[in-house]
Design a protein around this motif. Structure first.
Motif, PDB file in Angstrom:
ATOM      1  N   LEU A 101      -8.222  -0.281  -7.629  1.00  0.00           N
ATOM      2  CA  LEU A 101      -7.671   1.054  -7.822  1.00  0.00           C
ATOM      3  C   LEU A 101      -8.601   1.890  -8.682  1.00  0.00           C
ATOM      4  O   LEU A 101      -9.234   1.386  -9.610  1.00  0.00           O
ATOM      5  CB  LEU A 101      -6.309   0.982  -8.515  1.00  0.00           C
ATOM      6  N   THR A 102      -8.679   3.185  -8.400  1.00  0.00           N
ATOM      7  CA  THR A 102      -9.373   4.118  -9.280  1.00  0.00           C
ATOM      8  C   THR A 102      -8.441   4.483 -10.431  1.00  0.00           C
ATOM      9  O   THR A 102      -7.268   4.106 -10.442  1.00  0.00           O
ATOM     10  CB  THR A 102      -9.800   5.389  -8.519  1.00  0.00           C
ATOM     11  N   GLY A 143       1.081   7.428  -6.637  1.00  0.00           N
ATOM     12  CA  GLY A 143      -0.142   8.180  -6.858  1.00  0.00           C
ATOM     13  C   GLY A 143      -1.383   7.352  -7.117  1.00  0.00           C
ATOM     14  O   GLY A 143      -2.410   7.896  -7.536  1.00  0.00           O
ATOM     15  N   CYS A 144      -1.319   6.049  -6.892  1.00  0.00           N
ATOM     16  CA  CYS A 144      -2.492   5.196  -7.112  1.00  0.00           C
ATOM     17  C   CYS A 144      -3.393   5.223  -5.888  1.00  0.00           C
ATOM     18  O   CYS A 144      -2.923   5.036  -4.759  1.00  0.00           O
ATOM     19  CB  CYS A 144      -2.063   3.759  -7.417  1.00  0.00           C
ATOM     20  N   ASN A 145      -4.689   5.449  -6.111  1.00  0.00           N
ATOM     21  CA  ASN A 145      -5.651   5.488  -5.020  1.00  0.00           C
ATOM     22  C   ASN A 145      -6.317   4.128  -4.865  1.00  0.00           C
ATOM     23  O   ASN A 145      -6.940   3.616  -5.796  1.00  0.00           O
ATOM     24  CB  ASN A 145      -6.716   6.551  -5.287  1.00  0.00           C
ATOM     25  N   ILE A 146      -6.177   3.532  -3.691  1.00  0.00           N
ATOM     26  CA  ILE A 146      -6.785   2.232  -3.404  1.00  0.00           C
ATOM     27  C   ILE A 146      -8.186   2.472  -2.870  1.00  0.00           C
ATOM     28  O   ILE A 146      -8.368   3.042  -1.799  1.00  0.00           O
ATOM     29  CB  ILE A 146      -5.951   1.447  -2.374  1.00  0.00           C
ATOM     30  N   GLN A 147      -9.188   2.033  -3.635  1.00  0.00           N
ATOM     31  CA  GLN A 147     -10.568   2.237  -3.222  1.00  0.00           C
ATOM     32  C   GLN A 147     -11.066   1.112  -2.326  1.00  0.00           C
ATOM     33  O   GLN A 147     -11.931   1.317  -1.488  1.00  0.00           O
ATOM     34  CB  GLN A 147     -11.470   2.352  -4.459  1.00  0.00           C
ATOM     35  N   SER A 148     -10.498  -0.083  -2.493  1.00  0.00           N
ATOM     36  CA  SER A 148     -10.964  -1.213  -1.694  1.00  0.00           C
ATOM     37  C   SER A 148      -9.842  -2.226  -1.537  1.00  0.00           C
ATOM     38  O   SER A 148      -8.988  -2.372  -2.416  1.00  0.00           O
ATOM     39  CB  SER A 148     -12.169  -1.881  -2.371  1.00  0.00           C
ATOM     40  N   THR A 196       0.827  -1.216   0.000  1.00  0.00           N
ATOM     41  CA  THR A 196       0.000   0.000   0.000  1.00  0.00           C
ATOM     42  C   THR A 196       0.860   1.264   0.000  1.00  0.00           C
ATOM     43  O   THR A 196       0.467   2.285  -0.571  1.00  0.00           O
ATOM     44  CB  THR A 196      -0.952   0.017   1.211  1.00  0.00           C
ATOM     45  N   THR A 197       2.043   1.204   0.619  1.00  0.00           N
ATOM     46  CA  THR A 197       2.938   2.353   0.584  1.00  0.00           C
ATOM     47  C   THR A 197       3.462   2.592  -0.826  1.00  0.00           C
ATOM     48  O   THR A 197       3.533   3.734  -1.292  1.00  0.00           O
ATOM     49  CB  THR A 197       4.112   2.156   1.559  1.00  0.00           C
TER      50      THR A 197
END
Length: 392
Positions: free
Chosen positions: A358-359, A336-341, A329-330
């Protein structure tokens, strides 16, 4: 797309039935309001020394029960909770770590403190199982203090830092991550040893810079009342945060004194570059300084609204290697990747797969490369919003 993502967040299954929030100030009360709005099935307990704050939170329907720290029923109430959130000043946190240890609490614990060094140290010393503590910090606030400034949408679109380490259980991180994204926050993973230095640069030093700008205007306003009448637009916007609580910000400053002092000193050096260029009448150097700042500012993303309905599932087989969730996750946050779930798929009793949705932002190519370089096998699968709901 935003509506689709909002519905998806609401469809996610929460791991918590009862949450205790210690501190009904701006952050704690806003969190209780956000839970009441987005997760009404979760029962929320509020804890505070201020009976009026508890009464106000209960009257708003944000908490179902309120306790003072010395209430006889508090230990039993804490033991009935799945998650305890410490929304207190840093010096208060050890008192509650000790209380949780005393009553034998075995659930999850997180916090919202602005600095991490002392909080993490206290958790390690006082909690019987410190791996169940996941440090957190919502990058959101208001110039208004206390429950009077609290709003149930305070965390919509805000970055919420989580600081897992090699001992953080994967399921613990996934549960708190999903709760926060359900509230509308965007989770960023950051190593806890880097947290205080990072927030000093992007949050703490800017606050004191804003206070310095106001002080500059105050010094020049003597006998010139029109100055503040002219201080509209950019000045008001850039100094809004200076209206925050002096007591609160003094506490933050001394909790993070070394990093903030270094940042302020570096800020003085940068300002000196501007003044020095002016004194030397060096227009090219002054223009270069402005261009560098302008280019960096324009590169900052606008408020997050994904451009398409396409999502991406990333699957990473887990091994016996410690700290997998913290490391993966780090890396995602760094590129710059956003983890949505997040899901942990337990394939057998000894094997599992970490599944991230990821979004459509960030550098997926760099994410793949860095995960492979870190020794992970990884697969990517396009996922649409409707599939994501089913995936949950």
């Amino acid at each position: 797309m935003y509506d689709s993502m909002a519905k998806w967040r609401l469809s996610m299954q929460n791991s918590f039935e009862k949450v205790a929030i210690v501190g009904m100030g701006l952050i704690g009360a806003s969190l209780s309001g956000a839970l009441a709005r987005s997760c009404p099935e979760i029962r929320v307990l509020g804890i505070d020394v201020d009976a009026d704050a508890l009464s106000e939170a209960e009257s708003r329907g944000w908490i179902q029960e309120g306790f003072a720290p010395d209430d006889e029923g508090l230990p039993a109430a804490l033991l009935s909770c799945d998650l305890v959130v410490l929304a207190t000043p840093v010096p208060v946190a050890p008192r509650y770590f000790a209380l949780l240890a005393e009553v034998g609490y075995e659930g999850m614990v997180t916090d919202t403190c602005s600095t991490k060094r002392e909080v993490v140290k206290s958790a390690q010393e006082l909690l019987p199982n410190p791996s169940r503590f996941l440090p957190g910090h919502p990058m959101s606030g208001s110039e208004k203090n206390g429950i009077e400034g609290a709003h149930d949408d305070l965390f919509d679109g805000c970055h919420w830092i989580l600081c897992p380490d090699s001992d953080t259980p994967a399921d613990l991180f996934a549960s708190i991550h999903d709760l926060l994204t359900t509230l509308g926050a965007r989770v960023v993973s950051l190593p806890r040893e880097l947290h205080d230095g990072a927030v000093a640069v992007v949050s703490h030093v800017p606050h004191f810079t804003a206070s310095s700008l106001v002080e500059l205007a105050v010094r020049h306003a003597d006998g010139n009342e029109q100055l503040f009448r002219l201080a509209a637009g950019g000045f008001k916007d850039s100094t809004r945060i200076a209206a925050g609580s002096p007591e609160l910000w003094t506490g933050i400053a001394f909790d993070n004194a070394e990093a903030i002092a270094s940042g302020l000193e570096e800020m003085q050096e940068i300002l000196h570059e501007y003044s020095d260029a002016l004194r030397r009448e060096d227009r090219s150097e002054f223009t270069r300084l402005l261009e560098r700042a302008a280019k960096a500012r324009r590169a900052l993303p606008a408020k997050w609204i994904p451009a398409s309905e396409d999502l991406l599932e990333v699957r990473v087989p887990l091994s016996d290697r410690k700290g997998v969730v913290a490391e993966v996750t780090t890396i995602a946050s760094q590129v710059g990747c956003n983890i949505q779930s997040i899901e942990i798929d337990h394939v057998t009793s000894s094997t599992a797969v970490l599944s991230l949705v990821l979004t459509d932002e960030g550098d997926v190519g760099k994410l793949s490369l860095q995960l492979i370089r870190a020794g992970y096998r990884v697969s990517f699968n396009p996922l649409f919003a409707k599939e994501a709901e089913d995936h949950e």
